[in-house]
Design a protein around this motif. Structure first.
Motif, PDB file in Angstrom:
ATOM      1  N   LYS A 392      25.887 -54.387  32.709  1.00  0.00           N
ATOM      2  CA  LYS A 392      25.947 -55.854  32.609  1.00  0.00           C
ATOM      3  C   LYS A 392      26.720 -56.294  31.375  1.00  0.00           C
ATOM      4  O   LYS A 392      27.452 -57.282  31.410  1.00  0.00           O
ATOM      5  N   ASP A 393      26.575 -55.562  30.278  1.00  0.00           N
ATOM      6  CA  ASP A 393      27.323 -55.889  29.066  1.00  0.00           C
ATOM      7  C   ASP A 393      28.828 -55.708  29.287  1.00  0.00           C
ATOM      8  O   ASP A 393      29.630 -56.536  28.842  1.00  0.00           O
ATOM      9  N   ILE A 394      29.182 -54.605  29.963  1.00  0.00           N
ATOM     10  CA  ILE A 394      30.603 -54.376  30.270  1.00  0.00           C
ATOM     11  C   ILE A 394      31.130 -55.513  31.141  1.00  0.00           C
ATOM     12  O   ILE A 394      32.216 -56.054  30.900  1.00  0.00           O
ATOM     13  N   TYR A 395      30.345 -55.891  32.136  1.00  0.00           N
ATOM     14  CA  TYR A 395      30.740 -56.971  33.041  1.00  0.00           C
ATOM     15  C   TYR A 395      30.953 -58.288  32.290  1.00  0.00           C
ATOM     16  O   TYR A 395      31.975 -58.965  32.470  1.00  0.00           O
ATOM     17  N   LYS A 396      30.009 -58.630  31.421  1.00  0.00           N
ATOM     18  CA  LYS A 396      30.109 -59.891  30.679  1.00  0.00           C
ATOM     19  C   LYS A 396      31.342 -59.914  29.785  1.00  0.00           C
ATOM     20  O   LYS A 396      31.995 -60.950  29.641  1.00  0.00           O
ATOM     21  N   ASN A 397      31.662 -58.790  29.199  1.00  0.00           N
ATOM     22  CA  ASN A 397      32.803 -58.732  28.292  1.00  0.00           C
ATOM     23  C   ASN A 397      34.148 -58.718  29.022  1.00  0.00           C
ATOM     24  O   ASN A 397      35.114 -59.339  28.574  1.00  0.00           O
ATOM     25  N   ILE A 398      34.191 -57.992  30.139  1.00  0.00           N
ATOM     26  CA  ILE A 398      35.479 -57.785  30.814  1.00  0.00           C
ATOM     27  C   ILE A 398      35.848 -58.932  31.751  1.00  0.00           C
ATOM     28  O   ILE A 398      37.023 -59.167  32.031  1.00  0.00           O
ATOM     29  N   LYS A 399      34.851 -59.685  32.253  1.00  0.00           N
ATOM     30  CA  LYS A 399      35.153 -60.730  33.237  1.00  0.00           C
ATOM     31  C   LYS A 399      35.934 -61.890  32.628  1.00  0.00           C
ATOM     32  O   LYS A 399      36.512 -62.703  33.352  1.00  0.00           O
ATOM     33  N   GLU A 400      35.937 -61.982  31.283  1.00  0.00           N
ATOM     34  CA  GLU A 400      36.743 -63.004  30.629  1.00  0.00           C
ATOM     35  C   GLU A 400      38.226 -62.682  30.736  1.00  0.00           C
ATOM     36  O   GLU A 400      39.072 -63.560  30.612  1.00  0.00           O
ATOM     37  N   LYS A 401      38.547 -61.418  30.940  1.00  0.00           N
ATOM     38  CA  LYS A 401      39.945 -60.973  30.991  1.00  0.00           C
ATOM     39  C   LYS A 401      40.456 -60.789  32.420  1.00  0.00           C
ATOM     40  O   LYS A 401      41.615 -61.055  32.712  1.00  0.00           O
ATOM     41  N   PHE A 402      39.580 -60.302  33.317  1.00  0.00           N
ATOM     42  CA  PHE A 402      39.988 -60.000  34.693  1.00  0.00           C
ATOM     43  C   PHE A 402      38.943 -60.541  35.663  1.00  0.00           C
ATOM     44  O   PHE A 402      37.758 -60.638  35.325  1.00  0.00           O
ATOM     45  N   SER A 403      39.358 -60.868  36.881  1.00  0.00           N
ATOM     46  CA  SER A 403      38.394 -61.251  37.916  1.00  0.00           C
ATOM     47  C   SER A 403      37.582 -60.006  38.264  1.00  0.00           C
ATOM     48  O   SER A 403      38.134 -58.999  38.714  1.00  0.00           O
ATOM     49  N   THR A 404      36.294 -60.071  38.025  1.00  0.00           N
ATOM     50  CA  THR A 404      35.432 -58.884  38.089  1.00  0.00           C
ATOM     51  C   THR A 404      34.173 -59.175  38.881  1.00  0.00           C
ATOM     52  O   THR A 404      33.650 -60.291  38.851  1.00  0.00           O
ATOM     53  N   GLU A 405      33.690 -58.170  39.594  1.00  0.00           N
ATOM     54  CA  GLU A 405      32.400 -58.253  40.285  1.00  0.00           C
ATOM     55  C   GLU A 405      31.427 -57.242  39.701  1.00  0.00           C
ATOM     56  O   GLU A 405      31.830 -56.178  39.209  1.00  0.00           O
ATOM     57  N   TYR A 406      30.135 -57.597  39.790  1.00  0.00           N
ATOM     58  CA  TYR A 406      29.065 -56.673  39.399  1.00  0.00           C
ATOM     59  C   TYR A 406      28.259 -56.371  40.650  1.00  0.00           C
ATOM     60  O   TYR A 406      27.801 -57.277  41.349  1.00  0.00           O
ATOM     61  N   GLN A 407      28.105 -55.072  40.964  1.00  0.00           N
ATOM     62  CA  GLN A 407      27.349 -54.662  42.148  1.00  0.00           C
ATOM     63  C   GLN A 407      26.295 -53.641  41.759  1.00  0.00           C
ATOM     64  O   GLN A 407      26.562 -52.711  40.990  1.00  0.00           O
ATOM     65  N   ASP A 408      25.077 -53.807  42.309  1.00  0.00           N
ATOM     66  CA  ASP A 408      24.023 -52.820  42.033  1.00  0.00           C
ATOM     67  C   ASP A 408      23.159 -52.577  43.263  1.00  0.00           C
ATOM     68  O   ASP A 408      21.944 -52.470  43.175  1.00  0.00           O
ATOM     69  N   SER A 409      23.837 -52.460  44.418  1.00  0.00           N
ATOM     70  CA  SER A 409      23.088 -52.232  45.659  1.00  0.00           C
ATOM     71  C   SER A 409      22.450 -50.851  45.690  1.00  0.00           C
ATOM     72  O   SER A 409      21.532 -50.600  46.465  1.00  0.00           O
ATOM     73  N   GLY A 410      22.967 -49.929  44.873  1.00  0.00           N
ATOM     74  CA  GLY A 410      22.391 -48.589  44.817  1.00  0.00           C
ATOM     75  C   GLY A 410      23.067 -47.583  45.717  1.00  0.00           C
ATOM     76  O   GLY A 410      22.943 -46.383  45.504  1.00  0.00           O
TER      77      GLY A 410
END
Length: 468
Positions: A392-410
């Motif tokens: 989640k930390d990586i997602y929060k930091n990187i989404k400011e630079k690139f269009s990013t999704e976070y997935q945790d379906s397993g």
């Protein structure tokens, strides 16, 4: 990959993955209308922004406007659209279904192993061919007499109906540029040569059934009018220059060079305003069709609007000399480009590992990386709080630079499958090793190769990858 039924596969994938939906579907739909879903909207906007950068931002002498969809109907009369913007149609006498007469004739001749050229033929000539050949409708019924059918959408302004309140939805976006030419001259004071550009919706009451977003009632265009002094500039050289720019743009958005060709309009099919037009045609499995185009419109439009409006549309040089500029018009079908890009990018392929073919397959959308709606997706591989927090930390930091999704379906397989189908260039997985070595695994969409990358270097890694 076998191209059989590729359009059907793209249509199904587009709906399944949220690119494009049939419009009004819960009410049975409406022919030749589509709604763009989240990924389709992002894809379309990415194309638009690349076009704006290439042809407007990177050109100091091309200025962008956004004109009204509904304009004074006198504009369409002056431009010739009210009298010339028409197809020839025939109607099934029983079902009342309408068809383009030229298409009906071409299909009949093709089925019978014969060829015919019907471009430029009048309604009377097309009607004679249908009757002499005894051509029937697809339902086996006779046709009504062929007649011209204006494809401008009519509407009314105000609360009282009548001819004085008739207006039209714009059938092209060029006229909004021409009627703002004087405003740009008076406010921006550009020097010749210069361009006026815009993107936006246009509407045509098409008779012909479309091919996904390639032919629809409502569609997006991107175009500009390039104004120049014909006494000082060679229009043929300008024509060839912009033709090259159009081709390079097509390649930059991921359309393969072998997938398109140029075709010059023959004299009988030139529009009433054009002295030379060439279409960049995409080679579909069912034949080449126009995607982009470039036209030399001479001074037809400005002279016409000057005459009909009574307003001077001359360009005045500092020395007092005057000229009515000529125009080169590059036109880009944005809605059409979506169908083409999705078809070119769609791949079905067998998955291989270090031992060779695995017997498994995948669908992957190999979009140009700069067009991909989502540039990377972040996966925590385990249901572990530490791993999920890092992800989640990586997602929060990187989404400011690139269009990013976070997935945790397993389910890593399903997560990869979704990202492959929406064309995501990179997938990032966080696992137990990440807690120790501060590295994540980056998977490449096209090669499926995986590489361990330090978290702090991820942004540079993705930036470099997207630039290739």
């Amino acid at each position: 990959m076998n191209n059989d039924n590729i359009l059907e596969k793209v249509v199904a994938m587009s709906k399944r993955r949220g690119f494009i939906f049939p419009s009004s579907e819960i009410y049975g739909g409406l022919a030749n209308t589509y709604d763009f879903g989240p990924y389709g909207t992002m894809l379309k906007e990415n194309i638009r922004q690349l076009w704006i950068k290439r042809f407007i931002t990177d050109n100091d002498n091309i200025h962008q406007i956004d004109s009204s969809v509904i304009i004074n109907p006198a504009v369409w009369e002056a431009s010739g659209h009210v009298s010339n913007f028409a197809d020839v149609m025939v109607e099934d006498v029983v079902s009342k279904k309408r068809y383009r007469a030229d298409h009906i004739i071409e299909e009949y001749y093709e089925k019978n192993g014969k060829e015919i050229k019907v471009d430029g033929k009048s309604a009377e000539e097309l009607d004679q061919i249908i009757k002499s050949e005894g051509i029937k409708s697809p339902d086996g019924n006779k046709f009504t007499d062929a007649k011209k059918y204006n494809t401008l959408f009519e509407t009314e302004i105000g609360i009282i109906s009548g001819a004085k309140n008739k207006a039209y939805l714009r059938g092209e976006i060029a006229q909004g540029i021409f009627i703002n030419y004087k405003n740009i001259i008076d406010s921006i004071h550009p020097k010749l040569p210069f361009g006026i550009a815009q993107t936006g919706k246009a509407f045509r009451n098409e008779i012909t059934a479309g091919k996904f977003t390639f032919r629809t009632l409502e569609f997006d265009l991107m175009e500009f009018e390039y104004f120049f002094d014909n006494n000082k500039e060679d229009w043929n050289k300008l024509f060839e220059y912009w033709k090259t720019q159009i081709e390079e743009f097509a390649i930059s958005i991921g359309i393969k060079r072998e997938s398109f060709r140029w075709r010059a309009h023959e004299e009988f099919e030139l529009s009433h305003y054009s002295s030379r037009t060439e279409d960049l045609e995409y080679i579909f499995p069912w034949g080449p069709k126009e995607l982009f185009a470039v036209a030399y419109r001479s001074d037809f439009d400005l002279k016409n609007h000057q005459e009909k409006s009574g307003k001077s549309l001359e360009y005045i040089y500092p020395d007092g000399s005057k000229v009515i500029p000529h125009v080169i018009e590059p036109t880009f079908g944005l809605s059409r480009a979506i169908t083409v890009i999705l078809m070119d990018a769609y791949h079905e392929e067998e998955i291989q590992d270090e031992n060779g073919p695995t017997g498994k397959s995948r669908v992957v959308l190999k979009l140009a990386k700069n067009l991909a709606p989502i540039k990377l997706s972040i996966f925590p591989l385990q249901k572990d709080e530490k791993i999920q927090n890092i992800a989640k930390d990586i997602y929060k930091n990187i989404k400011e630079k690139f269009s990013t999704e976070y997935q945790d379906s397993g389910n890593i397989g399903k997560m990869y499958r979704k990202q492959d189908e929406i064309g995501t260039p990179y997938c990032v997985t966080v696992d137990y090793e990440t807690i120790v070595d501060k590295k994540i695994t980056v998977r490449d969409r096209d090669t499926m190769k995986q590489e361990r990358v330090e978290i702090e270097k991820l942004e540079d890694y993705i930036t470099e990858g997207l630039s290739k």
